[in-house]
Design a protein around this motif. Structure first.
Motif, PDB file in Angstrom:
ATOM      1  N   GLU A 147       7.816   7.479   7.887  1.00  0.00           N
ATOM      2  CA  GLU A 147       7.680   7.642   9.330  1.00  0.00           C
ATOM      3  C   GLU A 147       7.353   6.316  10.014  1.00  0.00           C
ATOM      4  OE1 GLU A 147       4.692  10.765   9.144  1.00  0.00           O
ATOM      5  OE2 GLU A 147       6.233  12.231   9.652  1.00  0.00           O
ATOM      6  N   ALA A 148       7.698   5.224   9.362  1.00  0.00           N
ATOM      7  CA  ALA A 148       7.351   3.903   9.898  1.00  0.00           C
ATOM      8  C   ALA A 148       7.888   3.697  11.305  1.00  0.00           C
ATOM      9  CB  ALA A 148       7.872   2.811   8.967  1.00  0.00           C
ATOM     10  N   LYS A 149       9.036   4.277  11.598  1.00  0.00           N
ATOM     11  CA  LYS A 149       9.628   4.108  12.935  1.00  0.00           C
ATOM     12  C   LYS A 149       8.787   4.771  14.016  1.00  0.00           C
ATOM     13  CE  LYS A 149      12.614   8.077  11.934  1.00  0.00           C
ATOM     14  NZ  LYS A 149      13.984   8.487  11.569  1.00  0.00           N
ATOM     15  N   LEU A 150       7.821   5.618  13.625  1.00  0.00           N
ATOM     16  CA  LEU A 150       6.942   6.296  14.583  1.00  0.00           C
ATOM     17  C   LEU A 150       5.603   5.584  14.742  1.00  0.00           C
ATOM     18  CD1 LEU A 150       7.568  10.005  13.443  1.00  0.00           C
ATOM     19  CD2 LEU A 150       8.753   8.711  15.232  1.00  0.00           C
ATOM     20  N   TYR A 151       5.442   4.456  14.061  1.00  0.00           N
ATOM     21  CA  TYR A 151       4.167   3.730  14.122  1.00  0.00           C
ATOM     22  C   TYR A 151       4.004   3.118  15.511  1.00  0.00           C
ATOM     23  CZ  TYR A 151       0.275   0.969  12.236  1.00  0.00           C
ATOM     24  OH  TYR A 151      -0.958   0.442  11.966  1.00  0.00           O
ATOM     25  N   THR A 152       2.883   3.428  16.161  1.00  0.00           N
ATOM     26  CA  THR A 152       2.594   2.924  17.498  1.00  0.00           C
ATOM     27  C   THR A 152       1.175   2.396  17.553  1.00  0.00           C
ATOM     28  OG1 THR A 152       1.749   5.060  18.269  1.00  0.00           O
ATOM     29  CG2 THR A 152       4.133   4.674  18.494  1.00  0.00           C
ATOM     30  N   ASP A 153       0.831   1.767  18.662  1.00  0.00           N
ATOM     31  CA  ASP A 153      -0.537   1.309  18.858  1.00  0.00           C
ATOM     32  C   ASP A 153      -1.521   2.467  18.823  1.00  0.00           C
ATOM     33  OD1 ASP A 153       0.369  -1.277  19.081  1.00  0.00           O
ATOM     34  OD2 ASP A 153       0.269  -1.335  21.276  1.00  0.00           O
ATOM     35  N   ASP A 154      -1.117   3.627  19.354  1.00  0.00           N
ATOM     36  CA  ASP A 154      -2.002   4.789  19.355  1.00  0.00           C
ATOM     37  C   ASP A 154      -2.242   5.305  17.941  1.00  0.00           C
ATOM     38  OD1 ASP A 154      -2.325   4.743  22.091  1.00  0.00           O
ATOM     39  OD2 ASP A 154      -0.716   6.194  22.480  1.00  0.00           O
ATOM     40  N   VAL A 155      -1.166   5.346  17.144  1.00  0.00           N
ATOM     41  CA  VAL A 155      -1.326   5.754  15.748  1.00  0.00           C
ATOM     42  C   VAL A 155      -2.256   4.785  15.033  1.00  0.00           C
ATOM     43  CG1 VAL A 155      -0.137   5.966  13.524  1.00  0.00           C
ATOM     44  CG2 VAL A 155       0.878   6.975  15.579  1.00  0.00           C
ATOM     45  N   GLU A 156      -2.042   3.518  15.240  1.00  0.00           N
ATOM     46  CA  GLU A 156      -2.885   2.515  14.592  1.00  0.00           C
ATOM     47  C   GLU A 156      -4.344   2.653  15.012  1.00  0.00           C
ATOM     48  OE1 GLU A 156      -1.592  -1.690  13.591  1.00  0.00           O
ATOM     49  OE2 GLU A 156      -2.742  -2.004  15.452  1.00  0.00           O
ATOM     50  N   LYS A 157      -4.584   2.939  16.285  1.00  0.00           N
ATOM     51  CA  LYS A 157      -5.959   3.130  16.747  1.00  0.00           C
ATOM     52  C   LYS A 157      -6.620   4.304  16.045  1.00  0.00           C
ATOM     53  CE  LYS A 157      -8.784   3.866  20.870  1.00  0.00           C
ATOM     54  NZ  LYS A 157      -9.518   4.998  20.257  1.00  0.00           N
ATOM     55  N   ASP A 158      -5.868   5.402  15.881  1.00  0.00           N
ATOM     56  CA  ASP A 158      -6.421   6.566  15.183  1.00  0.00           C
ATOM     57  C   ASP A 158      -6.766   6.227  13.733  1.00  0.00           C
ATOM     58  OD1 ASP A 158      -6.286   8.186  17.402  1.00  0.00           O
ATOM     59  OD2 ASP A 158      -4.371   9.112  16.860  1.00  0.00           O
ATOM     60  N   ILE A 159      -5.902   5.465  13.079  1.00  0.00           N
ATOM     61  CA  ILE A 159      -6.181   5.073  11.693  1.00  0.00           C
ATOM     62  C   ILE A 159      -7.413   4.173  11.634  1.00  0.00           C
ATOM     63  CG2 ILE A 159      -5.301   3.838   9.665  1.00  0.00           C
ATOM     64  CD1 ILE A 159      -2.471   4.646  10.553  1.00  0.00           C
ATOM     65  N   LEU A 160      -7.495   3.227  12.533  1.00  0.00           N
ATOM     66  CA  LEU A 160      -8.654   2.324  12.558  1.00  0.00           C
ATOM     67  C   LEU A 160      -9.946   3.093  12.812  1.00  0.00           C
ATOM     68  CD1 LEU A 160      -7.054  -0.675  14.474  1.00  0.00           C
ATOM     69  CD2 LEU A 160      -7.906  -0.704  12.117  1.00  0.00           C
ATOM     70  N   ASP A 161      -9.890   4.106  13.658  1.00  0.00           N
ATOM     71  CA  ASP A 161     -11.076   4.945  13.877  1.00  0.00           C
ATOM     72  C   ASP A 161     -11.477   5.650  12.584  1.00  0.00           C
ATOM     73  OD1 ASP A 161     -11.189   4.222  16.538  1.00  0.00           O
ATOM     74  OD2 ASP A 161     -10.223   6.052  17.286  1.00  0.00           O
ATOM     75  N   ALA A 162     -10.479   6.147  11.850  1.00  0.00           N
ATOM     76  CA  ALA A 162     -10.771   6.864  10.603  1.00  0.00           C
ATOM     77  C   ALA A 162     -11.381   5.944   9.550  1.00  0.00           C
ATOM     78  CB  ALA A 162      -9.493   7.507  10.054  1.00  0.00           C
ATOM     79  N   MET A 163     -11.029   4.653   9.591  1.00  0.00           N
ATOM     80  CA  MET A 163     -11.543   3.703   8.602  1.00  0.00           C
ATOM     81  C   MET A 163     -13.066   3.565   8.652  1.00  0.00           C
ATOM     82  SD  MET A 163      -9.065   2.548   6.708  1.00  0.00           S
ATOM     83  CE  MET A 163      -8.000   3.996   6.885  1.00  0.00           C
ATOM     84  N   THR A 164     -13.676   3.939   9.780  1.00  0.00           N
ATOM     85  CA  THR A 164     -15.130   3.805   9.917  1.00  0.00           C
ATOM     86  C   THR A 164     -15.877   5.009   9.354  1.00  0.00           C
ATOM     87  OG1 THR A 164     -15.220   4.820  12.128  1.00  0.00           O
ATOM     88  CG2 THR A 164     -14.752   2.446  12.012  1.00  0.00           C
ATOM     89  N   HIS A 165     -15.151   6.050   8.963  1.00  0.00           N
ATOM     90  CA  HIS A 165     -15.813   7.269   8.484  1.00  0.00           C
ATOM     91  C   HIS A 165     -16.391   7.045   7.090  1.00  0.00           C
ATOM     92  CE1 HIS A 165     -16.537  11.463   7.448  1.00  0.00           C
ATOM     93  NE2 HIS A 165     -16.374  11.751   8.734  1.00  0.00           N
TER      94      HIS A 165
END
Length: 324
Positions: free
Chosen positions: A120-138
């Protein structure tokens, strides 16, 4: 026989998912599944058993994983969809405390990794990246993945796959998060990008390895903290590469492998030697099937190895890789 006269494959009663003890295991070494997709596994269960007894992921895990004769100690759940599924936080938060892990997970240690799937790389967006970065802090997040390259399906253009892989690698390395990597029929580009973007001493899990033994050896030689992920696909007659990797690894100990299921996919074929009446009928793979993969690995390695020794070695590697 005409196609309309063929018998439909009967799905066995869901009680068959509760597996008996593996015949060669005493149970002294518990199961650690370093790569599973719990939401997909539970969805597969629900699709096969529409009136099944388990109404939630928690019920399914407690019913199938904690009641199997060979107990599950820990799972690493993989989130790699776009957009990010918001339910990840509910599951992760439920495992924050010892009481939560006892009540919600039957005492199983729940951990997770998150990334953006190569498919799904073609669906990668800044919003998706932000959600992943938020999850990294869990506190229950132990890595970034699965990410990588897949030139077998080419669901996203290769240039986009490579760009998204680099972008995620840079974030993961900056944060010090271990990497879960998928690579299929993309040996040259995967090797090049990893060596360009990732420090040599970084912790890397090459998930569900099926590519050439030579490729595996080059990665193992360059990255001393890299591990090869072994799923039930090693038991398939169509896959000779993974066994060849295992044979080579066993000649130069330690055995740098991790055991995983990639559930709900890839039921170990040798499981049916223990359960011949169910051959071809079990509708999904799940974490409690790990001992059968370990059994096959032990047979490939040969003298001096058995199922529990393989599990012990892999579990020690899981602690080194993910801290689980």
């Amino acid at each position: 026989m005409g196609k309309n006269n063929k018998k439909k494959l009967q799905v066995p009663h869901e009680s068959h998912l509760l597996l008996p003890a593996h015949p060669s295991c005493s149970g002294s070494e518990q199961i650690v599944d370093t790569h599973t997709h719990l939401v997909s596994t539970f969805s597969s269960y629900q699709s096969k058993y529409r009136e099944g007894r388990y109404g939630s992921i928690f019920d399914f895990v407690k019913g199938i994983y904690t009641q199997s004769r060979h107990k599950v100690e820990a799972i690493v759940d993989v989130w790699c969809e776009a957009p990010v599924q918001k339910v990840w936080k509910e599951l992760a938060d439920s495992a924050l405390t010892a009481e939560g892990r006892r009540d919600n997970w039957g005492g199983i240690e729940y951990w997770f990794v998150m990334g953006m799937s190569l498919h799904e790389a073609k669906l990668y967006t800044d919003d998706v990246e932000k959600d992943i970065l938020d999850a990294m802090t869990h506190p229950r997040c132990v890595g970034w993945g699965e990410i990588g390259l897949d030139y077998h399906y080419d669901n996203s253009p290769r240039e986009i796959q490579q760009d998204v892989l680099r972008r995620q690698l840079r974030h993961a390395v900056r944060l010090g998060k271990p990497l879960t990597i998928h690579t299929r029929e993309a040996e040259g580009d995967t090797e090049r990008i990893l060596k360009e973007e990732v420090p040599k001493d970084y912790r890397i899990h090459i998930h569900c390895f099926t590519d050439s033994p030579e490729f595996a050896q080059r990665l193992l030689d360059h990255f001393p903290n890299l591990y090869i992920g072994i799923t039930g696909v090693i038991t398939y007659s169509t896959n000779l590469n993974t066994s060849a990797v295992i044979r080579h690894l066993s000649s130069t100990p330690p055995l740098r492998i991790l055991l995983e299921t990639d559930a709900p996919f890839m039921i170990p074929a040798n499981l049916y030697s223990s359960l011949p009446a169910l051959k071809g009928k079990l509708p999904l793979c799940h974490t409690a099937m790990i001992p059968w993969t370990a059994e096959f690995v032990a047979g490939v390695v040969g003298e001096g190895w058995d199922t529990e020794k393989v599990m012990k070695e892999a579990n020690e590697n899981a602690k080194k890789m993910y801290g689980v």
